[in-house]
Scaffold this motif. Structure first.
Motif, PDB file in Angstrom:
ATOM      1  N   ARG A  42      23.840  28.417  11.571  1.00 14.66           N
ATOM      2  CA  ARG A  42      23.467  29.319  10.479  1.00 14.66           C
ATOM      3  C   ARG A  42      24.610  29.332   9.474  1.00 14.66           C
ATOM      4  NH1 ARG A  42      22.247  34.440  13.981  1.00 14.66           N
ATOM      5  NH2 ARG A  42      23.825  33.382  15.213  1.00 14.66           N
ATOM      6  N   VAL A  43      24.270  29.269   8.202  1.00 18.21           N
ATOM      7  CA  VAL A  43      25.315  29.196   7.165  1.00 18.21           C
ATOM      8  C   VAL A  43      26.189  30.447   7.200  1.00 18.21           C
ATOM      9  CG1 VAL A  43      25.715  29.223   4.673  1.00 18.21           C
ATOM     10  CG2 VAL A  43      24.049  27.646   5.658  1.00 18.21           C
ATOM     11  N   ASP A  44      25.551  31.566   7.181  1.00 19.44           N
ATOM     12  CA  ASP A  44      26.298  32.821   7.121  1.00 19.44           C
ATOM     13  C   ASP A  44      25.741  33.726   8.202  1.00 19.44           C
ATOM     14  OD1 ASP A  44      27.334  35.270   6.597  1.00 19.44           O
ATOM     15  OD2 ASP A  44      26.866  35.279   4.440  1.00 19.44           O
ATOM     16  N   ARG A  45      26.519  33.846   9.281  1.00 18.66           N
ATOM     17  CA  ARG A  45      25.987  34.571  10.439  1.00 18.66           C
ATOM     18  C   ARG A  45      25.693  36.025  10.107  1.00 18.66           C
ATOM     19  NH1 ARG A  45      26.563  31.918  15.489  1.00 18.66           N
ATOM     20  NH2 ARG A  45      26.914  29.752  14.962  1.00 18.66           N
ATOM     21  N   GLU A  63       9.209  29.720   5.303  1.00 25.37           N
ATOM     22  CA  GLU A  63       9.799  30.946   5.860  1.00 25.37           C
ATOM     23  C   GLU A  63      11.246  31.073   5.358  1.00 25.37           C
ATOM     24  OE1 GLU A  63       7.948  32.891   8.311  1.00 25.37           O
ATOM     25  OE2 GLU A  63       9.520  34.299   7.670  1.00 25.37           O
ATOM     26  N   ASN A  64      11.993  29.988   5.490  1.00 27.91           N
ATOM     27  CA  ASN A  64      13.390  30.001   5.023  1.00 27.91           C
ATOM     28  C   ASN A  64      13.467  30.218   3.522  1.00 27.91           C
ATOM     29  OD1 ASN A  64      14.524  29.604   7.499  1.00 27.91           O
ATOM     30  ND2 ASN A  64      14.785  27.392   7.273  1.00 27.91           N
ATOM     31  N   ALA A  65      12.616  29.454   2.780  1.00 27.29           N
ATOM     32  CA  ALA A  65      12.676  29.519   1.315  1.00 27.29           C
ATOM     33  C   ALA A  65      12.422  30.938   0.816  1.00 27.29           C
ATOM     34  CB  ALA A  65      11.671  28.547   0.712  1.00 27.29           C
ATOM     35  N   GLY A 112      17.412  37.739  10.212  1.00 23.97           N
ATOM     36  CA  GLY A 112      16.782  37.361  11.484  1.00 23.97           C
ATOM     37  C   GLY A 112      16.878  35.872  11.678  1.00 23.97           C
ATOM     38  N   GLY A 113      16.348  35.376  12.785  1.00 19.01           N
ATOM     39  CA  GLY A 113      16.405  33.935  13.053  1.00 19.01           C
ATOM     40  C   GLY A 113      17.683  33.579  13.785  1.00 19.01           C
ATOM     41  N   TYR A 114      17.610  32.481  14.542  1.00 20.60           N
ATOM     42  CA  TYR A 114      18.807  32.104  15.299  1.00 20.60           C
ATOM     43  C   TYR A 114      19.143  30.627  15.130  1.00 20.60           C
ATOM     44  CZ  TYR A 114      14.595  32.574  18.078  1.00 20.60           C
ATOM     45  OH  TYR A 114      13.292  32.605  18.474  1.00 20.60           O
ATOM     46  N   GLY A 115      18.679  30.063  14.063  1.00 23.54           N
ATOM     47  CA  GLY A 115      19.126  28.711  13.732  1.00 23.54           C
ATOM     48  C   GLY A 115      18.432  27.591  14.468  1.00 23.54           C
ATOM     49  N   LEU A 116      17.173  27.809  14.851  1.00 25.45           N
ATOM     50  CA  LEU A 116      16.452  26.718  15.534  1.00 25.45           C
ATOM     51  C   LEU A 116      15.367  26.096  14.662  1.00 25.45           C
ATOM     52  CD1 LEU A 116      16.060  27.952  19.213  1.00 25.45           C
ATOM     53  CD2 LEU A 116      17.297  25.958  18.409  1.00 25.45           C
ATOM     54  N   GLY A 117      14.944  26.854  13.633  1.00 21.06           N
ATOM     55  CA  GLY A 117      13.818  26.409  12.797  1.00 21.06           C
ATOM     56  C   GLY A 117      14.013  25.008  12.224  1.00 21.06           C
ATOM     57  N   LEU A 118      15.161  24.781  11.619  1.00 22.87           N
ATOM     58  CA  LEU A 118      15.376  23.480  10.959  1.00 22.87           C
ATOM     59  C   LEU A 118      15.549  22.355  11.977  1.00 22.87           C
ATOM     60  CD1 LEU A 118      17.655  24.265   7.871  1.00 22.87           C
ATOM     61  CD2 LEU A 118      15.225  23.714   7.930  1.00 22.87           C
ATOM     62  N   SER A 119      16.207  22.655  13.126  1.00 22.41           N
ATOM     63  CA  SER A 119      16.378  21.570  14.107  1.00 22.41           C
ATOM     64  C   SER A 119      15.021  21.181  14.700  1.00 22.41           C
ATOM     65  CB  SER A 119      17.386  21.943  15.188  1.00 22.41           C
ATOM     66  OG  SER A 119      17.109  23.199  15.702  1.00 22.41           O
ATOM     67  N   SER A 138      16.382  22.490  -2.174  1.00 23.30           N
ATOM     68  CA  SER A 138      15.111  21.795  -1.947  1.00 23.30           C
ATOM     69  C   SER A 138      15.183  21.101  -0.608  1.00 23.30           C
ATOM     70  CB  SER A 138      14.867  20.746  -3.023  1.00 23.30           C
ATOM     71  OG  SER A 138      14.587  21.374  -4.235  1.00 23.30           O
ATOM     72  N   PHE A 139      14.140  21.221   0.174  1.00 20.42           N
ATOM     73  CA  PHE A 139      14.056  20.496   1.440  1.00 20.42           C
ATOM     74  C   PHE A 139      13.018  19.398   1.259  1.00 20.42           C
ATOM     75  CE2 PHE A 139      16.707  22.643   4.511  1.00 20.42           C
ATOM     76  CZ  PHE A 139      17.084  23.762   3.784  1.00 20.42           C
ATOM     77  N   VAL A 140      13.410  18.176   1.619  1.00 25.90           N
ATOM     78  CA  VAL A 140      12.545  17.028   1.373  1.00 25.90           C
ATOM     79  C   VAL A 140      12.149  16.385   2.701  1.00 25.90           C
ATOM     80  CG1 VAL A 140      12.322  14.835   0.144  1.00 25.90           C
ATOM     81  CG2 VAL A 140      13.815  16.618  -0.767  1.00 25.90           C
ATOM     82  N   LYS A 174      12.666  33.732   2.787  1.00 24.27           N
ATOM     83  CA  LYS A 174      13.650  34.608   3.430  1.00 24.27           C
ATOM     84  C   LYS A 174      14.982  34.609   2.672  1.00 24.27           C
ATOM     85  CE  LYS A 174      14.953  33.439   7.682  1.00 24.27           C
ATOM     86  NZ  LYS A 174      14.775  33.160   9.128  1.00 24.27           N
ATOM     87  N   TYR A 175      15.400  33.410   2.240  1.00 25.92           N
ATOM     88  CA  TYR A 175      16.712  33.311   1.599  1.00 25.92           C
ATOM     89  C   TYR A 175      16.622  33.390   0.068  1.00 25.92           C
ATOM     90  CZ  TYR A 175      18.072  32.037   6.288  1.00 25.92           C
ATOM     91  OH  TYR A 175      18.257  32.066   7.636  1.00 25.92           O
ATOM     92  N   SER A 176      15.438  33.745  -0.465  1.00 28.14           N
ATOM     93  CA  SER A 176      15.332  33.901  -1.921  1.00 28.14           C
ATOM     94  C   SER A 176      16.012  35.195  -2.353  1.00 28.14           C
ATOM     95  CB  SER A 176      13.866  33.920  -2.348  1.00 28.14           C
ATOM     96  OG  SER A 176      13.408  32.610  -2.510  1.00 28.14           O
TER      97      SER A 176
HETATM   98  P1  ADP Z   1      17.187  30.436  10.768  1.00 27.00           P
HETATM   99  O1  ADP Z   1      16.256  30.843  11.814  1.00 27.00           O
HETATM  100  O2  ADP Z   1      18.555  31.040  10.879  1.00 27.00           O
HETATM  101  O3  ADP Z   1      16.614  30.502   9.391  1.00 27.00           O
HETATM  102  P2  ADP Z   1      17.062  27.595  10.416  1.00 27.00           P
HETATM  103  O4  ADP Z   1      17.354  26.475  11.342  1.00 27.00           O
HETATM  104  O5  ADP Z   1      15.697  27.671   9.844  1.00 27.00           O
HETATM  105  O6  ADP Z   1      17.452  28.931  11.134  1.00 27.00           O
HETATM  106  O7  ADP Z   1      18.086  27.512   9.239  1.00 27.00           O
HETATM  107  C1  ADP Z   1      19.459  27.338   9.516  1.00 27.00           C
HETATM  108  C2  ADP Z   1      20.324  27.945   8.431  1.00 27.00           C
HETATM  109  O8  ADP Z   1      20.183  27.206   7.229  1.00 27.00           O
HETATM  110  C3  ADP Z   1      19.910  29.343   8.061  1.00 27.00           C
HETATM  111  O9  ADP Z   1      20.532  30.264   8.895  1.00 27.00           O
HETATM  112  C4  ADP Z   1      20.383  29.469   6.620  1.00 27.00           C
HETATM  113  O10 ADP Z   1      21.740  29.861   6.619  1.00 27.00           O
HETATM  114  C5  ADP Z   1      20.296  28.053   6.092  1.00 27.00           C
HETATM  115  N1  ADP Z   1      19.092  27.882   5.263  1.00 27.00           N
HETATM  116  C6  ADP Z   1      17.911  27.360   5.665  1.00 27.00           C
HETATM  117  N2  ADP Z   1      17.039  27.284   4.642  1.00 27.00           N
HETATM  118  C7  ADP Z   1      17.679  27.768   3.551  1.00 27.00           C
HETATM  119  C8  ADP Z   1      17.315  27.975   2.179  1.00 27.00           C
HETATM  120  N3  ADP Z   1      16.096  27.647   1.720  1.00 27.00           N
HETATM  121  N4  ADP Z   1      18.247  28.504   1.352  1.00 27.00           N
HETATM  122  C9  ADP Z   1      19.480  28.796   1.792  1.00 27.00           C
HETATM  123  N5  ADP Z   1      19.886  28.646   3.078  1.00 27.00           N
HETATM  124  C10 ADP Z   1      19.010  28.137   3.953  1.00 27.00           C
END
Ligand code: ADP
Length: 428
Positions: free
Chosen positions: A378-381, A329-331, A388-395, A419-421, A333-335
């Motif tokens: 979130r890197v850039d609010r 989703e992130n990959a 969209g998203g509120y920064g919980l996916g990765l945690s 790359s996420f590993v 979304k942020y492409s």
């Molecule tokens: P969100 O719901 O905001 O995507 P995540 O916890 O999934 O929350 O991600 C946290 C932040 O990490 C994102 O807001 C984004 O700024 C950054 N991020 C995550 N994945 C990527 C990615 N593949 N490329 C660039 N930035 C990313």
């Protein structure tokens, strides 16, 4: 290049500096002792020895020793004698100069040898030679080697002692490195009651405090999430009374998002340990392919790396699906508009199974790498507002992977994108 880095490291190391200081102190001490002996003790001793030897020689000459007696003295004391006078001429060593020769050279010692001339009671002359300087020269030849050996031993011993002494500093360094990688269970062993021991105690206390603070924060999140559920339900009921259809739809969407956030927060807490998992031995690649399939309509495309081998792991398939879905989703979304397809791959690497999601997006600023997996980060609010998203996916993903006994990390690609590993333990 590596050699230069190593040299720089050695030069900047406290350990090297301490050894250098000890070496410098030892050298200064040696020079001082040498100087003292050479300039003060040496001349004093020489004068004293010379006086005593003179006395001895006079006393011996006064007894008018015969050749046999002189031979006996030379055997006992390393003193050679030549006699020239009314009783004839004899010498105990052939290399002794004649009296006339010795008289000529009296002012200068013969190649460092000490000659003493004195008259015999019967009018003759005795020439005595004491081979003391020769022995001193030998000693002077040996002394530098002994000193060098001593210095080498001191440096070697200092190296060992310092290494042992600075061991707590190395442990502390390792502890700080582990802490900065997010390991809050780090405890640095305390070995001594000195300053390092106090520092170790302070460090361990600090880690404990940080752990407590994080636990309190998580508990607060959990409590707030729990508390918000009932008012949210009440608002949902009240929403039914709103007449304006457009406003009702907007509010319903907001409510759904809040509900989602709360359930994710509660999920985060449930995943604190392994007990929240329902694991079984699963093939990883079909799961990747399955989740990738749900992104078929997205741009850019998602593809499972060709040739990915068949790999199994003990996993909670639903939870791992969530992780892969979050990452994909992130990959996507942020492409960027011109980004290449997102790639997901799995590989066996020693004792672990490594899943990698690679995108061709903007990448992640290095300064944000350490916060990426924190809740609500979130890197850039402003950008995230759009995405969209509120920064919980990765945690959540991190919690899931860690509950499996694995780890997750992010890195920027050499060219573009991130790359996420995900590393999971291989089934035993
Ligand atoms: P969100 O719901 O905001 O995507 P995540 O916890 O999934 O929350 O991600 C946290 C932040 O990490 C994102 O807001 C984004 O700024 C950054 N991020 C995550 N994945 C990527 C990615 N593949 N490329 C660039 N930035 C990313």
């Amino acid at each position: 290049m590596r050699e230069r880095a190593w040299l720089l490291h050695v030069r900047q190391s406290v350990f090297t500096r301490l050894v250098a200081i000890m070496l410098a102190l030892a050298t200064i001490l040696l020079v001082l002792v040498f100087g003292f002996f050479l300039l003060y003790v040496g001349p004093l001793m020489n004068a004293s020895i010379d006086g005593v030897v003179h006395e001895y020689i006079h006393t011996v000459a006064a007894t008018a020793p015969s050749y046999a007696q002189a031979k006996e003295i030379s055997r006992r004391r390393d003193v050679q004698t030549r006699y020239e006078g009314p009783d004839g001429a004899w010498t105990t060593a052939d290399n002794l100069p004649t009296i006339a020769e010795a008289q000529r050279r009296q002012r200068r010692p013969f190649s460092g040898r000490h000659y003493y001339m004195t008259s015999a009671p019967n009018g003759g002359t005795y020439l005595f030679e004491w081979n003391f300087d020769e022995r001193m020269r030998m000693a002077h030849l040996v002394v530098p080697w002994v000193v060098l050996l001593l210095i080498a031993t001191v440096v070697f011993a200092a190296h060992g002692v310092l290494k042992r002494l600075l061991l707590p500093l190395r442990w502390l360094g390792d502890g700080v490195a582990r802490l900065s990688e997010g390991d809050l269970d780090v405890v640095v062993p305390k070995r001594s009651a000195d300053e390092f021991g106090a520092l170790t105690d302070a460090f361990n206390r600090m880690v404990g405090r940080i752990k407590d603070m994080i636990r309190t924060r998580d508990q607060l999140l959990l409590d707030v999430s729990h508390e918000l559920r009932s008012p949210l339900t009440r608002v949902k009921v009240a929403l039914e009374l709103v007449g304006d259809a457009e406003m009702k739809a907007r509010m319903a969407a907001d409510l759904a998002e809040m509900e989602m956030m709360i359930s994710e927060l509660l999920e985060l807490e449930r995943l604190r340990d392994r007990h929240g998992l329902n694991t079984s031995r699963q093939s990883v690649v079909p799961i990747l392919a399955d989740v990738a399939q749900t992104f078929a309509e997205r741009s850019p495309n998602v593809r499972v790396a060709p040739g990915t081998p068949e790999i199994v792991a003990d996993i909670d398939a639903d939870r791992i699906r969530t992780v892969i879905r979050n990452l994909l989703e992130n990959a996507t979304k942020y492409s960027l508009p011109d980004s290449r397809p997102v790639e997901v791959s799995a590989a066996q690497n020693g004792d672990s199974v490594v899943i990698r999601v690679t995108d061709d997006g903007p990448g992640i600023p290095e300064r944000d790498m350490s916060n990426l997996f924190e809740p609500f980060f979130r890197v850039d609010r402003s950008r995230s507002k759009k995405t969209g998203g509120y920064g919980l996916g990765l945690s959540i993903s991190k919690r899931i992977v860690e509950a499996h006994g694995g780890s997750i990390s992010a890195e920027n690609n050499a060219t573009r994108g991130a790359s996420f590993v995900v590393t999971l333990p291989k089934p035993g």
